[in-house]
Every structure is written in C-alpha cells, then in structure tokens.
Design a protein around this motif. Structure first.
Motif, mmCIF file in Angstrom:
data_model
loop_
_atom_site.group_PDB
_atom_site.id
_atom_site.type_symbol
_atom_site.label_atom_id
_atom_site.label_comp_id
_atom_site.label_asym_id
_atom_site.label_seq_id
_atom_site.Cartn_x
_atom_site.Cartn_y
_atom_site.Cartn_z
ATOM 1 N N VAL A 38 46.532 101.579 -19.056
ATOM 2 C CA VAL A 38 45.466 100.715 -19.548
ATOM 3 C C VAL A 38 45.932 99.851 -20.721
ATOM 4 C CG1 VAL A 38 43.197 100.738 -20.674
ATOM 5 C CG2 VAL A 38 43.635 102.255 -18.727
ATOM 6 N N LEU A 39 46.712 100.430 -21.621
ATOM 7 C CA LEU A 39 47.115 99.730 -22.836
ATOM 8 C C LEU A 39 48.447 98.997 -22.724
ATOM 9 C CD1 LEU A 39 46.002 102.506 -25.353
ATOM 10 C CD2 LEU A 39 44.785 100.386 -24.780
ATOM 11 N N GLY A 40 49.095 99.114 -21.570
ATOM 12 C CA GLY A 40 50.338 98.387 -21.362
ATOM 13 C C GLY A 40 51.561 98.977 -22.048
ATOM 14 N N TRP A 41 51.522 100.262 -22.364
ATOM 15 C CA TRP A 41 52.676 100.915 -22.966
ATOM 16 C C TRP A 41 53.777 101.048 -21.918
ATOM 17 C CZ3 TRP A 41 49.491 105.680 -24.899
ATOM 18 C CH2 TRP A 41 48.646 105.284 -25.937
ATOM 19 N N THR A 42 55.023 101.028 -22.349
ATOM 20 C CA THR A 42 56.117 101.179 -21.387
ATOM 21 C C THR A 42 56.622 102.614 -21.284
ATOM 22 O OG1 THR A 42 57.720 100.551 -23.068
ATOM 23 C CG2 THR A 42 56.896 98.797 -21.634
ATOM 24 N N TRP A 43 56.595 103.383 -22.364
ATOM 25 C CA TRP A 43 57.200 104.713 -22.326
ATOM 26 C C TRP A 43 56.561 105.669 -21.317
ATOM 27 C CZ3 TRP A 43 54.727 109.208 -23.228
ATOM 28 C CH2 TRP A 43 53.532 109.162 -23.942
ATOM 29 N N PRO A 44 55.246 105.586 -21.000
ATOM 30 C CA PRO A 44 54.721 106.520 -19.998
ATOM 31 C C PRO A 44 55.255 106.263 -18.588
ATOM 32 C CG PRO A 44 52.935 105.726 -21.370
ATOM 33 C CD PRO A 44 54.135 104.879 -21.667
ATOM 34 N N ARG A 45 56.009 105.197 -18.421
ATOM 35 C CA ARG A 45 56.606 104.921 -17.113
ATOM 36 C C ARG A 45 58.035 105.451 -17.021
ATOM 37 N NH1 ARG A 45 54.583 99.203 -14.835
ATOM 38 N NH2 ARG A 45 54.559 100.393 -12.926
ATOM 39 N N HIS A 46 58.465 106.178 -18.056
ATOM 40 C CA HIS A 46 59.814 106.746 -18.041
ATOM 41 C C HIS A 46 59.927 107.735 -16.876
ATOM 42 C CE1 HIS A 46 63.289 109.129 -19.307
ATOM 43 N NE2 HIS A 46 63.669 108.008 -19.923
ATOM 44 N N ARG A 47 60.905 107.533 -16.043
ATOM 45 C CA ARG A 47 61.045 108.282 -14.794
ATOM 46 C C ARG A 47 61.166 109.801 -15.016
ATOM 47 N NH1 ARG A 47 61.439 106.188 -10.431
ATOM 48 N NH2 ARG A 47 62.431 106.726 -8.498
ATOM 49 N N LEU A 48 61.986 110.227 -15.965
ATOM 50 C CA LEU A 48 62.167 111.662 -16.194
ATOM 51 C C LEU A 48 60.868 112.305 -16.677
ATOM 52 C CD1 LEU A 48 64.002 114.128 -16.217
ATOM 53 C CD2 LEU A 48 64.676 113.497 -18.553
ATOM 54 N N PHE A 49 60.176 111.675 -17.609
ATOM 55 C CA PHE A 49 58.889 112.181 -18.092
ATOM 56 C C PHE A 49 57.911 112.347 -16.933
ATOM 57 C CE2 PHE A 49 54.554 110.846 -19.442
ATOM 58 C CZ PHE A 49 54.201 111.989 -20.142
ATOM 59 N N ARG A 50 57.813 111.320 -16.108
ATOM 60 C CA ARG A 50 56.861 111.353 -14.995
ATOM 61 C C ARG A 50 57.248 112.408 -13.961
ATOM 62 N NH1 ARG A 50 53.839 106.535 -14.519
ATOM 63 N NH2 ARG A 50 52.812 107.557 -12.781
ATOM 64 N N LEU A 51 58.540 112.547 -13.689
ATOM 65 C CA LEU A 51 58.989 113.544 -12.723
ATOM 66 C C LEU A 51 58.707 114.959 -13.231
ATOM 67 C CD1 LEU A 51 60.388 114.189 -10.060
ATOM 68 C CD2 LEU A 51 62.572 114.112 -11.287
ATOM 69 N N LEU A 52 59.035 115.221 -14.488
ATOM 70 C CA LEU A 52 58.759 116.543 -15.060
ATOM 71 C C LEU A 52 57.263 116.840 -15.066
ATOM 72 C CD1 LEU A 52 61.258 116.585 -18.061
ATOM 73 C CD2 LEU A 52 61.429 117.870 -15.911
ATOM 74 N N HIS A 53 56.470 115.821 -15.338
ATOM 75 C CA HIS A 53 55.017 115.985 -15.348
ATOM 76 C C HIS A 53 54.496 116.325 -13.953
ATOM 77 C CE1 HIS A 53 50.787 114.514 -15.577
ATOM 78 N NE2 HIS A 53 50.844 115.282 -16.654
ATOM 79 N N LEU A 54 54.942 115.592 -12.959
ATOM 80 C CA LEU A 54 54.519 115.848 -11.578
ATOM 81 C C LEU A 54 54.982 117.229 -11.115
ATOM 82 C CD1 LEU A 54 53.163 114.778 -8.996
ATOM 83 C CD2 LEU A 54 55.356 113.726 -8.394
ATOM 84 N N LEU A 55 56.210 117.597 -11.435
ATOM 85 C CA LEU A 55 56.722 118.919 -11.053
ATOM 86 C C LEU A 55 55.946 120.040 -11.743
ATOM 87 C CD1 LEU A 55 60.575 118.264 -11.045
ATOM 88 C CD2 LEU A 55 59.083 118.631 -9.053
ATOM 89 N N ALA A 56 55.560 119.832 -12.994
ATOM 90 C CA ALA A 56 54.823 120.862 -13.738
ATOM 91 C C ALA A 56 53.481 121.151 -13.076
ATOM 92 C CB ALA A 56 54.631 120.431 -15.187
ATOM 93 N N ILE A 57 52.696 120.123 -12.795
ATOM 94 C CA ILE A 57 51.391 120.375 -12.179
ATOM 95 C C ILE A 57 51.556 120.802 -10.723
ATOM 96 C CG2 ILE A 57 50.932 117.948 -11.594
ATOM 97 C CD1 ILE A 57 48.368 120.701 -12.549
ATOM 98 N N GLY A 58 52.578 120.304 -10.058
ATOM 99 C CA GLY A 58 52.850 120.752 -8.686
ATOM 100 C C GLY A 58 53.154 122.238 -8.639
#
Length: 134
Positions: A38-58
């Motif tokens: 929503v706010l246009g930040w770039t860091w939440p699109r970091h691939r490793l962060f997103r992958l670890l996040h998806l794996l954690a909830i998965g």
C-alpha cells in the motif's frame, strides 16, 4: 526449585519467547507486506524475506493438517516437565506471553485459520510478488 529446575525453566521460557517471535514474524510479516504494498515500500518485496515468511506459515498449516504438535510447544513442555513445573503460576511476562499465544478452541478452528492465512500469504506472493533485486 533446585538450580537444575531453574535452568530447565529458563530454557522453557526461552523457547516460549522464540515461539512468540515466530508468531510475530508470521503475523507481523504479513501486516508489513501488505503495508509495504500500500505504501510503496521496496523492502517487503525482498525475495528471501518473502520465501521465509511463506515457508513459516506453510509449515504451521502443514502441522495443523497432519495433526502434529508444534515442535516448539513440544520442546517447551519437555523442558517444563524436566523443571517439575505443571503450570505458569509464577512470572508476569511468562503468564501473559503464554495467554497471548495459547487460547482454547477446537483444533479444526486453528486448522481453518492457518489454512486461510496461508492462502492470504500465497495470494499476496502472486499479486504483490517479491523481486530478485531491489
């Protein structure tokens, strides 16, 4: 309590804290991903962060589907038993942290919550995808 029991209790509290950090990562991470979108930040699109996040909830969802007890919960229980503890009778932080993480509902409710949340995380992966380089 003997000094051995104190060590076991301290280790159990450490595991409880790690459990809380894991939950904060899963829930707070998704909040930050959506806020970043929503706010246009770039860091939440970091691939490793997103992958670890998806794996954690998965992982949480898979545990629920298979009926497994969370390894952090199992380890905490083992350590509390080794300490001779049965309840969270002492310690303000210990008591409230435990109240925040563990609440009572039928197991199917948690499985549904984890599944819906995992779907939401996966959906944001596709509609707000991570980037290789920022």
């Amino acid at each position: 309590m003997s000094s051995d029991a104190d060590v076991w209790m301290w280790l159990a509290d450490l595991i409880l804290g790690l459990h809380a950090i894991f939950i904060l990562f899963v829930v707070g991470g998704q909040i930050l991903i959506v806020a970043g979108w929503v706010l246009g930040w770039t860091w939440p699109r970091h691939r490793l962060f997103r992958l670890l996040h998806l794996l954690a909830i998965g992982f949480v969802m898979l545990e629920a589907w298979l009926g497994f007890i969370c390894p952090l919960t199992a380890l905490e229980n083992i350590l509390r038993t080794a300490a001779g503890a049965v309840t969270y009778g002492n310690g303000f932080i210990r008591y409230w942290l435990h109240q925040l993480i563990f609440y009572t509902a039928p197991s199917w409710v948690f499985t549904l919550i984890y599944t819906v949340f995992t779907g939401f995380v996966a959906l944001t992966w596709f509609i707000y995808p991570p980037r290789r380089k920022l």
